[in-house]
Every structure is written in structure tokens, then in C-alpha cells.
Scaffold this motif. Structure first.
Motif, PDB file in Angstrom:
ATOM      1  N   GLY A  47     -14.254  14.256 -25.201  1.00  0.00           N
ATOM      2  CA  GLY A  47     -15.371  13.468 -25.331  1.00  0.00           C
ATOM      3  C   GLY A  47     -15.188  12.068 -25.481  1.00  0.00           C
ATOM      4  N   GLY A  51     -16.076   8.742 -23.360  1.00  0.00           N
ATOM      5  CA  GLY A  51     -16.785   7.619 -24.046  1.00  0.00           C
ATOM      6  C   GLY A  51     -16.226   6.248 -23.608  1.00  0.00           C
ATOM      7  N   ARG A  94     -21.780   8.473 -20.240  1.00  0.00           N
ATOM      8  CA  ARG A  94     -22.388   8.384 -21.526  1.00  0.00           C
ATOM      9  C   ARG A  94     -23.412   9.537 -21.978  1.00  0.00           C
ATOM     10  NH1 ARG A  94     -22.559   2.868 -20.333  1.00  0.00           N
ATOM     11  NH2 ARG A  94     -24.722   3.382 -19.719  1.00  0.00           N
ATOM     12  N   THR A  97     -21.071  12.401 -22.371  1.00  0.00           N
ATOM     13  CA  THR A  97     -20.284  12.413 -23.979  1.00  0.00           C
ATOM     14  C   THR A  97     -21.284  12.920 -25.060  1.00  0.00           C
ATOM     15  OG1 THR A  97     -18.981  10.599 -23.040  1.00  0.00           O
ATOM     16  CG2 THR A  97     -19.375  11.011 -25.383  1.00  0.00           C
TER      17      THR A  97
END
Length: 260
Positions: A47, A51, A94, A97
Motif C-alpha cells: 500500500g 501511494g 490513491r 491505497t
């Protein structure tokens, strides 16, 4: 829990971590916990990397967002160029994420809840094991008591049989003693009769002995008298012998004198 299908990458990775050889084997709880922790850390790392990639793609993308064939080579778009496909991909990353972060938080919460549940289950398991040990001990004691009761029943049965046997022997002995007692009473009566006869014979013998004693006494007196008389006779015989010798001597002298 994660909202993902089993075909997505993270769950497939988890499946490979849980069952590397695809053998379908079972896992114990500590191993499962360790693998889940590693998987959560891996998801967190993926993750954070996603990002960073999204931020870089959003801040610096190629200038050919609208029509790359009409822009000079080497030109770039800023973060405001949202019409470019890279911007759309960065936004998707995003969102992905955020979803992963939310899923990670939920997984952590679920893992914490699972650990708490496991702790409670472990405590309950310990209590159940203690109860099971107590139950097993009680069962063993009950089994031992039942076996001891069976042994006691066998002993009681044996004692009852022995008691019955002794009672039969006692009855037989009593009957034999009664018969022997009856025979002894008859024998005693016969002996009493014989004793009476013997006493009568003894009385007669006593009388005879008394008479014999009297006769012996009289005979003793007579013997003494005869002894005295015999002594007197002996003395007289001696005297007569002397006189005979004297007479023979005188006769010889007379014959000698006559011859002369």
C-alpha cells in the motif's frame, strides 16, 4: 473480510503463504497467526509503495495527455492535467491505497479481535481442560469405586457361600453329635450297669478278702503253734537220739559182756 475475490493478488498471495504446496493441509493457530501477521505487513508495504507511485504519477506525467502526437517530445504536465490517463490511474491508485489502508485497519482490528477471541478461547479451553481432568479423575475414581464394589460383591458372595457351607457342616456336625451323644448315653448306661456289677463283685471280693485275712491270721497263729510244737518235737527227737545212742552203747557193752 477484505471484500476481495479469491482471484485477486493479495488473497492469492495469502493462499500461497498459507499452503505453499497446495496440499490442503491444516494449520495450527500459532502458525496461522504468524502467517497472517506477515501478510498484513506485506499488504501495508504494498500500500505504501502504491501511494508513492500514485503521488509521483500525479506530479510528473508526460505532456501527451490530450494528444501526444501534437505535443513536443519531452514536455510534461503538472498535477492540474487531470485529463491525462496517468492522472486517472494515479487517482485510482490513491483510491486503491485508501481502500487497502481501510482494509488493513479492518484486518488489524479483526486480527486484534481474533487474538482477544483466541485468548478467551484459550482461557475457556484451559477451564474446559481443567474440568475435563476433574471429570476424568472423577470418572477414574468412579470406575475404581465400581471395580471395588464388584470386588466387594464377589467377596460377599464368596462369604455367603462359605457361610452356607459352614451352616451345612454345622447341621451335619450337630446331627452327628446328637447321634454320638445318644450312643454315649447308651454306653454310659451300659457302663453304669457294668459298674454296679463290678461294685457288687468288689463287695463280694472285699468280703472274701476279709475272710481270707481272718483265715490267714488264724493260719498264721496255727503255723506259729506248729512251729513251736515242731521245735519241741525237734528237741525231743534230739533227746531221743541221745538216749538211743546211749542205749546202743549200753547194748554193745552188754553184748560184749555177754560174749565174755
Amino acid at each position: 473480510v477484505t471484500g476481495q475475490s479469491s482471484e485477486e493478488g493479495q488473497l492469492r498471495a495469502l493462499h500461497r503463504m498459507l499452503d505453499p504446496e497446495a496440499a490442503g493441509t491444516a494449520l495450527d493457530l500459532p502458525t496461522f497467526r504468524g502467517i497472517m501477521r506477515e501478510w498484513i505487513v506485506s499488504c501495508q508495504q504494498e500500500g505504501s509503495v502504491a501511494g508513492d507511485r500514485g503521488q509521483k504519477a500525479a506530479s510528473c506525467v508526460p505532456a501527451g495527455a490530450t494528444d501526444s502526437s501534437h505535443l513536443p517530445r519531452g514536455s510534461w504536465l503538472t498535477e492540474d492535467s487531470t485529463s491525462h490517463p496517468c492522472s486517472t490511474e494515479a487517482a485510482g491508485l490513491r483510491r486503491h491505497t485508501k481502500q487497502l489502508a481501510a482494509q488493513n485497519a479492518k484486518l488489524q482490528q479483526d486480527a486484534k479481535s481474533a487474538e482477544e477471541l483466541n485468548t478467551r478461547l484459550a482461557e475457556e479451553m484451559a477451564q474446559l481442560k481443567a474440568q475435563l481432568r476433574c471429570s476424568q479423575q472423577a470418572l477414574e475414581q468412579a470406575t475404581a469405586a465400581a471395580e471395588e464394589l464388584e470386588d466387594l460383591k464377589a467377596v460377599v458372595k464368596g462369604l455367603e457361600e462359605e457361610n452356607s457351607k459352614l451352616r451345612r457342616q454345622a447341621r451335619q456336625l450337630n446331627q452327628r453329635l446328637l447321634a454320638e451323644g445318644h450312643g454315649l448315653r447308651q454306653r454310659i448306661q451300659a457302663l453304669a450297669a457294668e459298674m454296679a456289677d463290678l461294685e457288687a463283685q468288689l463287695c463280694r471280693c472285699t468280703v472274701l478278702l476279709s475272710s481270707r485275712d481272718v483265715a490267714l491270721s488264724q493260719a498264721g497263729w496255727r503255723v506259729e503253734e506248729l512251729t513251736v510244737a515242731l521245735e519241741e518235737y525237734d528237741t525231743a527227737v534230739q533227746e531221743l537220739r541221745l538216749e538211743m545212742m546211749q542205749l546202743r552203747n549200753q547194748l554193745g557193752q552188754m553184748q560184749d559182756a555177754w560174749a565174755m
